[in-house]
Design a protein around this motif. Structure first.
Motif, short mmCIF file in Angstrom:
data_model
loop_
_atom_site.label_atom_id
_atom_site.label_comp_id
_atom_site.label_asym_id
_atom_site.label_seq_id
_atom_site.Cartn_x
_atom_site.Cartn_y
_atom_site.Cartn_z
N LEU A 40 0.83 -1.20 0.00
CA LEU A 40 0.00 0.00 0.00
C LEU A 40 0.88 1.26 0.00
N PRO A 41 0.30 2.41 -0.37
CA PRO A 41 1.09 3.65 -0.40
C PRO A 41 1.76 4.00 0.93
N ASP A 42 1.22 3.52 2.06
CA ASP A 42 1.86 3.79 3.35
C ASP A 42 2.99 2.81 3.66
N GLY A 43 3.27 1.88 2.73
CA GLY A 43 4.35 0.92 2.91
C GLY A 43 3.95 -0.38 3.57
N SER A 44 2.70 -0.50 3.98
CA SER A 44 2.25 -1.75 4.60
C SER A 44 1.88 -2.77 3.53
N TYR A 45 1.87 -4.02 3.92
CA TYR A 45 1.54 -5.12 3.02
C TYR A 45 0.15 -5.64 3.36
N VAL A 46 -0.66 -5.92 2.35
CA VAL A 46 -1.96 -6.53 2.56
C VAL A 46 -2.06 -7.74 1.64
N GLU A 47 -2.39 -8.89 2.22
CA GLU A 47 -2.53 -10.08 1.38
C GLU A 47 -3.68 -9.86 0.42
N SER A 48 -3.42 -10.15 -0.86
CA SER A 48 -4.41 -9.88 -1.90
C SER A 48 -4.93 -11.13 -2.59
N GLY A 49 -4.35 -12.29 -2.30
CA GLY A 49 -4.85 -13.52 -2.89
C GLY A 49 -3.92 -14.69 -2.69
N ARG A 50 -4.47 -15.86 -3.02
CA ARG A 50 -3.72 -17.12 -2.94
C ARG A 50 -3.99 -17.93 -4.20
N GLY A 51 -2.92 -18.40 -4.80
CA GLY A 51 -3.05 -19.26 -5.97
C GLY A 51 -3.03 -18.52 -7.29
N LEU A 52 -2.78 -19.28 -8.33
CA LEU A 52 -2.63 -18.73 -9.68
C LEU A 52 -3.93 -18.13 -10.20
N ILE A 53 -5.04 -18.77 -9.94
CA ILE A 53 -6.32 -18.25 -10.44
C ILE A 53 -6.60 -16.88 -9.83
N ALA A 54 -6.40 -16.74 -8.52
CA ALA A 54 -6.61 -15.45 -7.86
C ALA A 54 -5.66 -14.40 -8.41
N PHE A 55 -4.43 -14.79 -8.71
CA PHE A 55 -3.44 -13.87 -9.27
C PHE A 55 -3.88 -13.39 -10.65
N LYS A 56 -4.32 -14.31 -11.49
CA LYS A 56 -4.79 -13.94 -12.82
C LYS A 56 -6.02 -13.03 -12.73
N ASP A 57 -6.92 -13.36 -11.81
CA ASP A 57 -8.11 -12.53 -11.61
C ASP A 57 -7.72 -11.11 -11.18
N TYR A 58 -6.74 -11.01 -10.29
CA TYR A 58 -6.28 -9.71 -9.81
C TYR A 58 -5.73 -8.88 -10.97
N ILE A 59 -4.91 -9.48 -11.81
CA ILE A 59 -4.32 -8.77 -12.95
C ILE A 59 -5.42 -8.35 -13.93
N THR A 60 -6.38 -9.23 -14.18
CA THR A 60 -7.48 -8.89 -15.08
C THR A 60 -8.27 -7.71 -14.54
N GLU A 61 -8.58 -7.71 -13.25
CA GLU A 61 -9.32 -6.61 -12.63
C GLU A 61 -8.50 -5.32 -12.68
N TRP A 62 -7.20 -5.42 -12.41
CA TRP A 62 -6.33 -4.24 -12.49
C TRP A 62 -6.40 -3.64 -13.90
N TYR A 63 -6.31 -4.49 -14.90
CA TYR A 63 -6.33 -4.05 -16.29
C TYR A 63 -7.66 -3.36 -16.63
N LEU A 64 -8.76 -3.94 -16.20
CA LEU A 64 -10.07 -3.36 -16.49
C LEU A 64 -10.22 -1.99 -15.87
N VAL A 65 -9.77 -1.83 -14.63
CA VAL A 65 -9.82 -0.52 -13.95
C VAL A 65 -8.91 0.47 -14.65
N ALA A 66 -7.71 0.05 -15.01
CA ALA A 66 -6.77 0.93 -15.70
C ALA A 66 -7.30 1.33 -17.08
N ASP A 67 -7.97 0.43 -17.73
CA ASP A 67 -8.49 0.68 -19.08
C ASP A 67 -9.56 1.79 -19.08
N ILE A 68 -10.28 1.90 -17.98
CA ILE A 68 -11.30 2.95 -17.86
C ILE A 68 -10.62 4.31 -17.73
N GLY A 69 -9.41 4.27 -17.14
CA GLY A 69 -8.64 5.51 -17.04
C GLY A 69 -8.68 6.02 -15.67
#
Length: 117
Positions: free
Chosen positions: A88-117
């Motif tokens: 996080l911007p304050d330097g702390s760590y937050v667990e965001s997922g476990r496993g490859l499927i969760a990782f792929k889902d996270y990247i896909t969601e990141w991309y969709l949010v970024a694509d909106i601008g």
């Protein structure tokens, strides 16, 4: 898939001492979409982030439109993701997922949010 099979790792030994104790860090993953950046650093089980690399990753996490992930896993024999954290911007760590499927889902969601601008 490494786009340049001849550059799996860069050795910065020649720069050692050039700036005192400061040496460049490498990043394992970088994506950009419409000015949004996703950085990822992979660590194998038991592998630690160096102090300098942690300073770099935390600084990146504080930048606007930047997301920084630390992944426990490897790509030695296919992609293996045990779990991953967002810095996080304050330097702390937050667990965001476990496993490859969760990782792929996270990247896909990141991309969709970024694509909106």
């Amino acid at each position: 898939m490494m786009r340049d099979k001849y550059a799996p790792h860069i050795d910065f030994e020649e720069l050692s001492g050039l700036l005192g104790k400061v040496v460049p860090s490498n990043l394992d993953m970088v994506l950009e979409r419409k000015g949004h950046f996703l950085f990822g650093e992979w660590k194998r089980d038991g592998e630690k982030i160096s102090k300098g690399q942690e300073i770099l990753l935390k600084a990146l996490s504080g930048l606007p439109k930047a997301t920084v992930l630390v992944v426990s896993g490897d790509t030695d024999n296919g992609m293996r993701v045990e779990r991953f954290w967002r810095i996080l911007p304050d330097g702390s760590y937050v667990e965001s997922g476990r496993g490859l499927i969760a990782f792929k889902d996270y990247i896909t969601e990141w991309y969709l949010v970024a694509d909106i601008g």
